[in-house]
Scaffold this motif. Structure first.
Motif, PDB file in Angstrom:
ATOM      1  N   ASN A 121       0.792  -1.228   0.000  1.00 19.03           N
ATOM      2  CA  ASN A 121       0.000   0.000   0.000  1.00 19.03           C
ATOM      3  C   ASN A 121       0.824   1.278   0.000  1.00 19.03           C
ATOM      4  OD1 ASN A 121      -2.989  -0.711   0.119  1.00 19.03           O
ATOM      5  ND2 ASN A 121      -2.080  -2.105   1.593  1.00 19.03           N
ATOM      6  N   THR A 122       2.091   1.198   0.403  1.00 18.06           N
ATOM      7  CA  THR A 122       2.937   2.387   0.347  1.00 18.06           C
ATOM      8  C   THR A 122       3.803   2.412  -0.896  1.00 18.06           C
ATOM      9  OG1 THR A 122       4.739   1.346   1.580  1.00 18.06           O
ATOM     10  CG2 THR A 122       3.083   2.557   2.873  1.00 18.06           C
ATOM     11  N   GLY A 123       3.972   1.239  -1.530  1.00 21.24           N
ATOM     12  CA  GLY A 123       4.832   1.156  -2.698  1.00 21.24           C
ATOM     13  C   GLY A 123       6.315   1.194  -2.334  1.00 21.24           C
ATOM     14  N   GLU A 124       6.632   1.064  -1.053  1.00 19.89           N
ATOM     15  CA  GLU A 124       8.021   1.088  -0.592  1.00 19.89           C
ATOM     16  C   GLU A 124       8.403  -0.275  -0.042  1.00 19.89           C
ATOM     17  OE1 GLU A 124       9.035   4.320   2.087  1.00 19.89           O
ATOM     18  OE2 GLU A 124       7.203   5.373   1.501  1.00 19.89           O
ATOM     19  N   GLN A 125       9.674  -0.623  -0.190  1.00 22.95           N
ATOM     20  CA  GLN A 125      10.160  -1.832   0.467  1.00 22.95           C
ATOM     21  C   GLN A 125      10.387  -1.482   1.932  1.00 22.95           C
ATOM     22  OE1 GLN A 125      13.856  -3.449  -0.911  1.00 22.95           O
ATOM     23  NE2 GLN A 125      13.659  -5.257   0.372  1.00 22.95           N
ATOM     24  N   ILE A 126       9.812  -2.276   2.807  1.00 19.04           N
ATOM     25  CA  ILE A 126       9.905  -1.982   4.241  1.00 19.04           C
ATOM     26  C   ILE A 126      10.979  -2.869   4.852  1.00 19.04           C
ATOM     27  CG2 ILE A 126       8.671  -2.042   6.434  1.00 19.04           C
ATOM     28  CD1 ILE A 126       6.190  -1.179   4.880  1.00 19.04           C
ATOM     29  N   THR A 127      12.005  -2.216   5.383  1.00 23.05           N
ATOM     30  CA  THR A 127      13.099  -2.939   6.022  1.00 23.05           C
ATOM     31  C   THR A 127      12.889  -3.071   7.521  1.00 23.05           C
ATOM     32  OG1 THR A 127      14.356  -0.886   6.221  1.00 23.05           O
ATOM     33  CG2 THR A 127      14.771  -2.254   4.266  1.00 23.05           C
ATOM     34  N   HIS A 128      12.117  -2.166   8.093  1.00 18.24           N
ATOM     35  CA  HIS A 128      11.858  -2.225   9.537  1.00 18.24           C
ATOM     36  C   HIS A 128      10.441  -1.731   9.822  1.00 18.24           C
ATOM     37  CE1 HIS A 128      12.139  -0.944  13.837  1.00 18.24           C
ATOM     38  NE2 HIS A 128      12.652  -2.165  13.888  1.00 18.24           N
ATOM     39  N   LEU A 129       9.740  -2.496  10.637  1.00 15.13           N
ATOM     40  CA  LEU A 129       8.363  -2.159  11.025  1.00 15.13           C
ATOM     41  C   LEU A 129       8.287  -2.206  12.545  1.00 15.13           C
ATOM     42  CD1 LEU A 129       5.448  -1.724   9.819  1.00 15.13           C
ATOM     43  CD2 LEU A 129       5.097  -4.133  10.270  1.00 15.13           C
ATOM     44  N   GLU A 130       7.700  -1.176  13.127  1.00 16.32           N
ATOM     45  CA  GLU A 130       7.594  -1.115  14.583  1.00 16.32           C
ATOM     46  C   GLU A 130       6.225  -0.578  14.976  1.00 16.32           C
ATOM     47  OE1 GLU A 130       9.542   1.848  17.659  1.00 16.32           O
ATOM     48  OE2 GLU A 130      11.020   0.362  16.963  1.00 16.32           O
ATOM     49  N   VAL A 131       5.596  -1.253  15.928  1.00 22.16           N
ATOM     50  CA  VAL A 131       4.335  -0.788  16.494  1.00 22.16           C
ATOM     51  C   VAL A 131       4.548  -0.618  17.997  1.00 22.16           C
ATOM     52  CG1 VAL A 131       1.896  -1.284  16.918  1.00 22.16           C
ATOM     53  CG2 VAL A 131       2.935  -1.936  14.736  1.00 22.16           C
TER      54      VAL A 131
END
Length: 155
Positions: A121-131
């Motif tokens: 949905n962002t069109g970006e490769q996500i290397t780190h995700l934090e919640v």
């Protein structure tokens, strides 16, 4: 809503129904009231929920707290017992509840799913995700203060 086979005038709610109240509410700025908020960051950037499209709001405002709740319950879906009770009222084997509630392995894979969903949905490769879960309250001047926080997803 599911109609009872025994009483045609009896209905049971089996799954959450999205209503306006699920996405908006008045916030009481009384200093003694506490609230929970979730911060979603990807690649070091905060995902700004108010700018998201409506379908994104559903996934983030519902799935993250749901994941947190199930994780806090030892990866067992707390709704399983509610489903079982409703099924029993409908004269359906309560064991069927395990087929409609979240399963441990599925819940444990949620962070990877969230990462893929964000990438799509962002069109970006996500290397780190934090919640991060934040417990907040308003001070006497009406300014929002963070009481404490806890990282619930760090991928």
């Amino acid at each position: 809503m599911i109609q009872s086979r025994v009483n045609p005038y009896m209905f049971f709610e089996m799954t959450p129904v999205f209503t306006w109240g699920m996405f908006s509410t008045n916030i009481d700025a009384a200093p003694e009231k506490n609230y929970v908020f979730y911060d979603l960051k990807y690649n070091g950037k905060t995902f700004n929920l108010p700018t998201a499209q409506d379908h994104w709001k559903i996934f983030f405002s519902y799935t993250i707290p749901n994941y947190d709740n199930i994780k806090a319950n030892g990866y067992e879906d707390p709704l399983n017992s509610k489903y079982a009770a409703v099924l029993q009222k409908l004269h359906i084997d309560p064991a069927f509840a395990s087929h409609i509630s979240n399963k441990r392995n599925d819940v444990q894979r949620y962070p990877q799913w969230l990462k893929r969903y964000m990438e799509n949905n962002t069109g970006e490769q996500i290397t780190h995700l934090e919640v991060t879960k934040r417990w907040v309250k308003f001070d006497a001047g009406g300014i929002l203060q963070v009481d404490s926080s806890k990282i619930i997803i760090n991928e």
